[in-house]
Design an enzyme around this catalytic site. Structure first.
Site, PDB file in Angstrom:
ATOM      1  N   ARG A  94       0.845  -1.189   0.000  1.00 55.67           N
ATOM      2  CA  ARG A  94       0.000   0.000   0.000  1.00 55.67           C
ATOM      3  C   ARG A  94       0.882   1.241   0.000  1.00 55.67           C
ATOM      4  NH1 ARG A  94      -4.863  -0.863  -2.092  1.00 55.67           N
ATOM      5  NH2 ARG A  94      -6.185  -2.246  -0.866  1.00 55.67           N
ATOM      6  N   GLU A 125      -3.285   8.623  -4.971  1.00 51.40           N
ATOM      7  CA  GLU A 125      -3.589   8.050  -6.291  1.00 51.40           C
ATOM      8  C   GLU A 125      -4.840   8.699  -6.871  1.00 51.40           C
ATOM      9  OE1 GLU A 125      -3.749   3.793  -5.962  1.00 51.40           O
ATOM     10  OE2 GLU A 125      -1.735   3.662  -5.119  1.00 51.40           O
ATOM     11  N   HIS A 145      -1.607   0.728 -10.652  1.00 51.87           N
ATOM     12  CA  HIS A 145      -2.186  -0.614 -10.570  1.00 51.87           C
ATOM     13  C   HIS A 145      -3.692  -0.581 -10.746  1.00 51.87           C
ATOM     14  CE1 HIS A 145      -3.431   0.963  -6.800  1.00 51.87           C
ATOM     15  NE2 HIS A 145      -3.800  -0.184  -6.281  1.00 51.87           N
TER      16      HIS A 145
END
Length: 286
Positions: A237, A265, A284
């Site tokens: 993470r 993000e 991702h």
């Protein structure tokens, strides 16, 4: 009993096609797809009993649903990590919760090996030379014999360690408690021994979940402990790493970094990480 499902997701997310766009199994019904509280219709959802979470901002709508719908029995997250849905409301809820533990371990392990290979063979330099039509022979490193430290020895960490072992790497493993002997890791450490492990590693793969204990677990002191010329890879993470400290280490010490996750993000456009040739960025799909 019919599963009446609320999907806290983006409808067009291709990873959710099996739920959103394909016929569901018998006794399953998708009632609504939403990504925010504003999109939820409580009247339409009053009989729902299952919530599926994959949107990165599912925390608020999930808490809202658990407060207002008394029939929810099951909450499932598409990722292994559940930090993006945790709230006091969820922690007090007494239904069943599940996650996708193990679903992405193989993929992330392969990514980690790819990132290690990228820096060992200096693929960035190879592509620059190809682009500029430069015939430039140079020596490359071998992964065989190098030391790979795994920070967070869960499913992802163990999957990575198995592949790295096949490459002939020496494996060091760190967990919240010292990992059990498994025939893969040659040395084992607990969280209090992080710096002792890092100083021995050529490659460091972090696969930490995000908890109060692991937020910024890898910070300035950890990067100071790492060997000059080592490589850092994060497939856990983003907030488990102090990104400012990582950037400083990349500017002064590390050979490179492979990053699949970030503190914020999407990664802000003004982040120095975008401009660093020795950083492999791979946003991702959770």
């Amino acid at each position: 009993k019919t599963a009446k499902i609320i999907s806290l997701s983006d409808y067009d997310d291709p990873a959710n096609e099996g739920l959103h766009k394909q016929p569901l199994p018998e006794n399953s019904e998708l009632i609504q797809v939403a990504s925010s509280v504003e999109e939820l219709d409580l009247e339409q959802l009053k009989d729902c009993n299952v919530i599926f979470c994959s949107h990165p901002k599912s925390r608020e709508p999930l808490a809202y649903l658990l407060k207002n719908l008394k029939g929810i029995e099951w909450v499932h997250t598409r990722s292994a990590g559940i930090d993006f849905v945790l709230s006091p409301t969820l922690q007090q809820w007494r239904g069943t919760m599940s996650n996708a533990k193990g679903a992405f371990s193989s993929t992330l392990a392969e990514y980690s090996m790819g990132a290690m290979t990228f820096f060992a063979k200096d693929f960035g330099r190879l592509k620059r030379n190809q682009r500029d039509k430069i015939w430039d022979k140079f020596n490359v490193k071998e992964l065989r014999g190098a030391v790979c430290g795994i920070v967070g020895y869960g499913d992802i960490g163990k999957a990575t360690a198995k592949l790295a072992k096949v490459y002939g790497m020496r494996i060091l493993a760190l967990g919240r408690r010292r990992p059990d002997q498994d025939g893969i890791a040659e040395e084992r450490y607990d969280f209090s021994e992080l710096h002792s492990m890092l100083q021995n590693c050529d490659y460091v793969v972090s696969a930490l979940p995000l908890t109060p204990q692991t937020k910024h677990f890898i910070g300035q002191a950890a990067f100071d402990a790492m060997k000059p010329g080592s490589v850092f890879i994060n497939v856990g993470r983003g907030p488990t790493v102090d990104e400012a400290a990582l950037i400083d280490a990349l500017q002064n010490k590390l050979l490179g970094a492979g990053l699949d996750v970030f503190e914020v993000e999407p990664l802000p456009s003004d982040s120095p990480l975008w401009e660093m040739d020795h950083v492999l960025l791979s946003p991702h799909n959770m």
